[in-house]
Design a protein around this motif. Sequence first.
Motif, PDB file in Angstrom:
ATOM      1  N   VAL A  15       0.853  -1.185   0.000  1.00 18.31           N
ATOM      2  CA  VAL A  15       0.000   0.000   0.000  1.00 18.31           C
ATOM      3  C   VAL A  15       0.885   1.229   0.000  1.00 18.31           C
ATOM      4  N   SER A  16       0.571   2.175  -0.875  1.00 17.72           N
ATOM      5  CA  SER A  16       1.286   3.443  -0.940  1.00 17.72           C
ATOM      6  C   SER A  16       0.289   4.574  -0.730  1.00 17.72           C
ATOM      7  N   ILE A  17       0.640   5.528   0.119  1.00 16.47           N
ATOM      8  CA  ILE A  17      -0.227   6.670   0.404  1.00 16.47           C
ATOM      9  C   ILE A  17       0.548   7.941   0.107  1.00 16.47           C
ATOM     10  N   ASP A  18      -0.058   8.822  -0.689  1.00 13.67           N
ATOM     11  CA  ASP A  18       0.522  10.120  -1.021  1.00 13.67           C
ATOM     12  C   ASP A  18      -0.348  11.190  -0.386  1.00 13.67           C
ATOM     13  N   VAL A  19       0.200  11.887   0.625  1.00 12.79           N
ATOM     14  CA  VAL A  19      -0.538  12.950   1.297  1.00 12.79           C
ATOM     15  C   VAL A  19      -0.057  14.275   0.735  1.00 12.79           C
ATOM     16  N   GLY A  20      -0.955  14.966   0.048  1.00 11.48           N
ATOM     17  CA  GLY A  20      -0.627  16.258  -0.538  1.00 11.48           C
ATOM     18  C   GLY A  20      -1.546  17.344  -0.023  1.00 11.48           C
ATOM     19  N   SER A  21      -1.252  18.573  -0.352  1.00  8.66           N
ATOM     20  CA  SER A  21      -2.037  19.693   0.158  1.00  8.66           C
ATOM     21  C   SER A  21      -3.427  19.766  -0.455  1.00  8.66           C
ATOM     22  N   ASN A  22      -3.641  19.149  -1.615  1.00 12.45           N
ATOM     23  CA  ASN A  22      -4.957  19.155  -2.256  1.00 12.45           C
ATOM     24  C   ASN A  22      -5.711  17.840  -2.133  1.00 12.45           C
ATOM     25  N   SER A  23      -4.982  16.741  -2.025  1.00 13.80           N
ATOM     26  CA  SER A  23      -5.649  15.441  -1.963  1.00 13.80           C
ATOM     27  C   SER A  23      -4.741  14.397  -1.325  1.00 13.80           C
ATOM     28  N   ILE A  24      -5.382  13.294  -0.925  1.00 11.31           N
ATOM     29  CA  ILE A  24      -4.675  12.123  -0.415  1.00 11.31           C
ATOM     30  C   ILE A  24      -4.986  10.989  -1.391  1.00 11.31           C
ATOM     31  N   LYS A  25      -3.933  10.323  -1.860  1.00 14.74           N
ATOM     32  CA  LYS A  25      -4.112   9.246  -2.830  1.00 14.74           C
ATOM     33  C   LYS A  25      -3.565   7.949  -2.243  1.00 14.74           C
ATOM     34  N   LEU A  26      -4.253   6.848  -2.542  1.00 12.35           N
ATOM     35  CA  LEU A  26      -3.857   5.536  -2.052  1.00 12.35           C
ATOM     36  C   LEU A  26      -3.858   4.550  -3.212  1.00 12.35           C
ATOM     37  N   VAL A  27      -2.839   3.695  -3.243  1.00 15.45           N
ATOM     38  CA  VAL A  27      -2.753   2.623  -4.237  1.00 15.45           C
ATOM     39  C   VAL A  27      -2.396   1.347  -3.496  1.00 15.45           C
ATOM     40  N   GLU A  28      -3.097   0.249  -3.809  1.00 15.82           N
ATOM     41  CA  GLU A  28      -2.786  -1.058  -3.232  1.00 15.82           C
ATOM     42  C   GLU A  28      -2.462  -2.025  -4.358  1.00 15.82           C
ATOM     43  N   LEU A  29      -1.339  -2.734  -4.216  1.00 20.81           N
ATOM     44  CA  LEU A  29      -0.911  -3.721  -5.201  1.00 20.81           C
ATOM     45  C   LEU A  29      -0.877  -5.101  -4.571  1.00 20.81           C
ATOM     46  N   ASP A  30      -1.313  -6.098  -5.326  1.00 17.58           N
ATOM     47  CA  ASP A  30      -1.156  -7.502  -4.946  1.00 17.58           C
ATOM     48  C   ASP A  30       0.157  -7.952  -5.566  1.00 17.58           C
ATOM     49  N   THR A  31       1.093  -8.375  -4.742  1.00 21.00           N
ATOM     50  CA  THR A  31       2.426  -8.741  -5.235  1.00 21.00           C
ATOM     51  C   THR A  31       2.714 -10.227  -5.096  1.00 21.00           C
ATOM     52  N   THR A  32       1.664 -11.050  -5.022  1.00 20.65           N
ATOM     53  CA  THR A  32       1.885 -12.488  -4.847  1.00 20.65           C
ATOM     54  C   THR A  32       2.338 -13.173  -6.130  1.00 20.65           C
ATOM     55  N   SER A  33       2.069 -12.573  -7.289  1.00 16.05           N
ATOM     56  CA  SER A  33       2.533 -13.166  -8.545  1.00 16.05           C
ATOM     57  C   SER A  33       3.759 -12.411  -9.045  1.00 16.05           C
ATOM     58  N   SER A  34       4.314 -12.841 -10.149  1.00 19.14           N
ATOM     59  CA  SER A  34       5.528 -12.210 -10.676  1.00 19.14           C
ATOM     60  C   SER A  34       5.257 -10.805 -11.227  1.00 19.14           C
ATOM     61  N   ILE A  35       4.011 -10.533 -11.563  1.00 17.62           N
ATOM     62  CA  ILE A  35       3.633  -9.198 -12.048  1.00 17.62           C
ATOM     63  C   ILE A  35       2.664  -8.586 -11.049  1.00 17.62           C
ATOM     64  N   PRO A  36       3.032  -7.442 -10.440  1.00 21.48           N
ATOM     65  CA  PRO A  36       2.119  -6.802  -9.483  1.00 21.48           C
ATOM     66  C   PRO A  36       0.786  -6.459 -10.148  1.00 21.48           C
ATOM     67  N   ARG A  37      -0.311  -6.633  -9.373  1.00 22.91           N
ATOM     68  CA  ARG A  37      -1.659  -6.365  -9.884  1.00 22.91           C
ATOM     69  C   ARG A  37      -2.297  -5.277  -9.028  1.00 22.91           C
ATOM     70  N   LEU A  38      -2.863  -4.268  -9.699  1.00 26.23           N
ATOM     71  CA  LEU A  38      -3.544  -3.185  -9.003  1.00 26.23           C
ATOM     72  C   LEU A  38      -4.825  -3.723  -8.383  1.00 26.23           C
ATOM     73  N   VAL A  39      -4.964  -3.565  -7.063  1.00 20.42           N
ATOM     74  CA  VAL A  39      -6.122  -4.073  -6.334  1.00 20.42           C
ATOM     75  C   VAL A  39      -7.082  -2.945  -6.003  1.00 20.42           C
ATOM     76  N   ASN A  40      -6.530  -1.815  -5.594  1.00 19.43           N
ATOM     77  CA  ASN A  40      -7.370  -0.729  -5.118  1.00 19.43           C
ATOM     78  C   ASN A  40      -6.683   0.597  -5.374  1.00 19.43           C
ATOM     79  N   ILE A  41      -7.479   1.605  -5.680  1.00 19.30           N
ATOM     80  CA  ILE A  41      -6.972   2.953  -5.853  1.00 19.30           C
ATOM     81  C   ILE A  41      -8.033   3.900  -5.313  1.00 19.30           C
TER      82      ILE A  41
END
Length: 71
Positions: A15-41
């Motif tokens: 999970v990556s969280i970017d806290v900025g002055s205008n917005s907060i953004k979150l990205v979640e990746l599933d890394t169980t396979s050889s290619i990361p898969r976007l799970v949530n944004i």
Amino acid sequence: MKFLTSLLKKQESLVSIDVGSNSIKLVELDTTSSIPRLVNIGQVRTGGDAFSGNVIGKIERVSEQINSLLE
């Protein structure tokens, strides 16, 4: 790049969280396979008075917004 590859192999979910002055953004990746898969944004606006310059002025509001993205 080797550091990033080794980091991704050790995690099931990243999970990556970017806290900025205008917005907060979150990205979640599933890394169980050889290619990361976007799970949530997600993104939420922080509002104009949540920050004072580059410093969080309303910590409670920002933490509530982060929690809402994690739900």
